[in-house]
Write an enzyme that holds these catalytic residues in place. Sequence first.
Site, PDB file in Angstrom:
ATOM      1  N   TYR A   1       0.798  -1.214   0.000  1.00  0.00           N
ATOM      2  CA  TYR A   1       0.000   0.000   0.000  1.00  0.00           C
ATOM      3  C   TYR A   1       0.836   1.272   0.000  1.00  0.00           C
ATOM      4  O   TYR A   1       0.338   2.343  -0.349  1.00  0.00           O
ATOM      5  CB  TYR A   1      -0.981  -0.035   1.176  1.00  0.00           C
ATOM      6  CG  TYR A   1      -2.006  -1.120   0.973  1.00  0.00           C
ATOM      7  CD1 TYR A   1      -3.070  -0.932   0.111  1.00  0.00           C
ATOM      8  CD2 TYR A   1      -1.867  -2.360   1.595  1.00  0.00           C
ATOM      9  CE1 TYR A   1      -3.990  -1.951  -0.113  1.00  0.00           C
ATOM     10  CE2 TYR A   1      -2.786  -3.374   1.376  1.00  0.00           C
ATOM     11  CZ  TYR A   1      -3.844  -3.160   0.520  1.00  0.00           C
ATOM     12  OH  TYR A   1      -4.747  -4.162   0.282  1.00  0.00           O
TER      13      TYR A   1
ATOM     14  N   PHE B   1     -11.403  -3.142  10.287  1.00  0.00           N
ATOM     15  CA  PHE B   1     -12.558  -3.090   9.403  1.00  0.00           C
ATOM     16  C   PHE B   1     -12.236  -3.748   8.063  1.00  0.00           C
ATOM     17  O   PHE B   1     -12.954  -3.644   7.130  1.00  0.00           O
ATOM     18  CB  PHE B   1     -13.020  -1.636   9.194  1.00  0.00           C
ATOM     19  CG  PHE B   1     -11.919  -0.683   8.778  1.00  0.00           C
ATOM     20  CD1 PHE B   1     -11.596  -0.527   7.445  1.00  0.00           C
ATOM     21  CD2 PHE B   1     -11.214   0.050   9.723  1.00  0.00           C
ATOM     22  CE1 PHE B   1     -10.577   0.349   7.057  1.00  0.00           C
ATOM     23  CE2 PHE B   1     -10.218   0.932   9.350  1.00  0.00           C
ATOM     24  CZ  PHE B   1      -9.898   1.085   8.018  1.00  0.00           C
TER      25      PHE B   1
END
Length: 416
Positions: free
Chosen positions: A130, A416
């Site tokens: 990322y 999440f």
Amino acid sequence: MANDTAGPVPTIRELRPEDWDPWYDNLIRAFGGSEEPAEERELFNGLTEHSRSIGVWDGAECVGTAGAYSFLVTVPGGASVPAAGITMVSVAATHRRRGLLTAMMRRQLDDIRSWGEPLAVLTASEPAIYGRYGYAAATRQLSAEIDTTQVRLSVPPGTDDVRVRYAAPADVLDACEAVYASLVSRRPGMLARRPGWERLGLLDPPSHRDGASALQCVVAERRGEITGYARFRTKAEWIASGHNGVVTLADLAGGDPATEAALWRFLFGIDLMTRLVVRGRPLDEAWQYQVSDIRRCLPRLGDSLYVRLVDVGAALGARTYQAPVDVVFEVEDVFCPWNGGRWRLSGDPKGAVCERTADAADLALSVRELGAVYLGGVSLAALAAAGRVRELREGALAEAATAFGSAVAPWLPHGF
């Protein structure tokens, strides 16, 4: 060796409700293929925002997934800033090295920009991936394994005024969620949860317990009002010399120091338990300074929330700063070139403005460094020492590093 690329070109499209099962199946397979408990699958089916999720399809087969949740993230100063919570990112092993991940990241960031959200956030299964797209670790978390037979806890005045009692987790869910909501604005990195997310704390499939008890809960009360809670599991173990049980903390929140201390004291004192395992806690949590021997707590650090500024001006202008700052950044952002160039940040503890400028730059850095320092948990000065920030005007680094700090450590309360 790269996979054979013959055949139809995979296409990206918005997730349709009828496609959710194959979409989610691809995700589970990409993360090891373990059997997913029905209650967890049902929860995330309900939480998935289809209009903010995409899939890659090779004919009728789903070969890539990516989603985004609508979050509000607390920033220094206490404001809640809209952020896309990037989640459920996967590419099928049969379709690696074809640029599918990059294509999904490109689509997502373009979408987030069009939605007017200045931030994207995620938790990274593989951090190096990322970083290529502008994300940087902005919060850390603390884990520990505390020897409660040897470590004692000193509690602050008022702790004895707090009553701790057992409660069925579902029965006190609303009260616990109210406690959580009251804490969101106090710490950068916390998420204002939309309806449905409170159920995440009740997930308790037997397959996830590793031999421990079902989820237990205690609430802290003062004058009949619930002021905090702890959710945990216990696991009885025995050795030749006697009991050797383990308490594993799942979640703890308290509205004041005495409430927090009462909950920690309870966890330290559960009968037949000799160890307390905690994971993913704030770096500056008070119990560390109340224990008699921090070495026997075996503390360790880990990365947690990754931040990506999608709109540099809006993001930097949305938070406040610990000290007055007036600095021009020269920003590099290869993946989102609309952020590139010079930005003047003028701010103080009351507010800030960040706008385009033609003035000479004071500091040069990439959007990753801005993401790392955005919540106040990483120092610009430390990044400069690592060679990731260049000071172009003497004194600008110290000024900006002081301003970007946070009085409390930023923290992501759950994944999440």
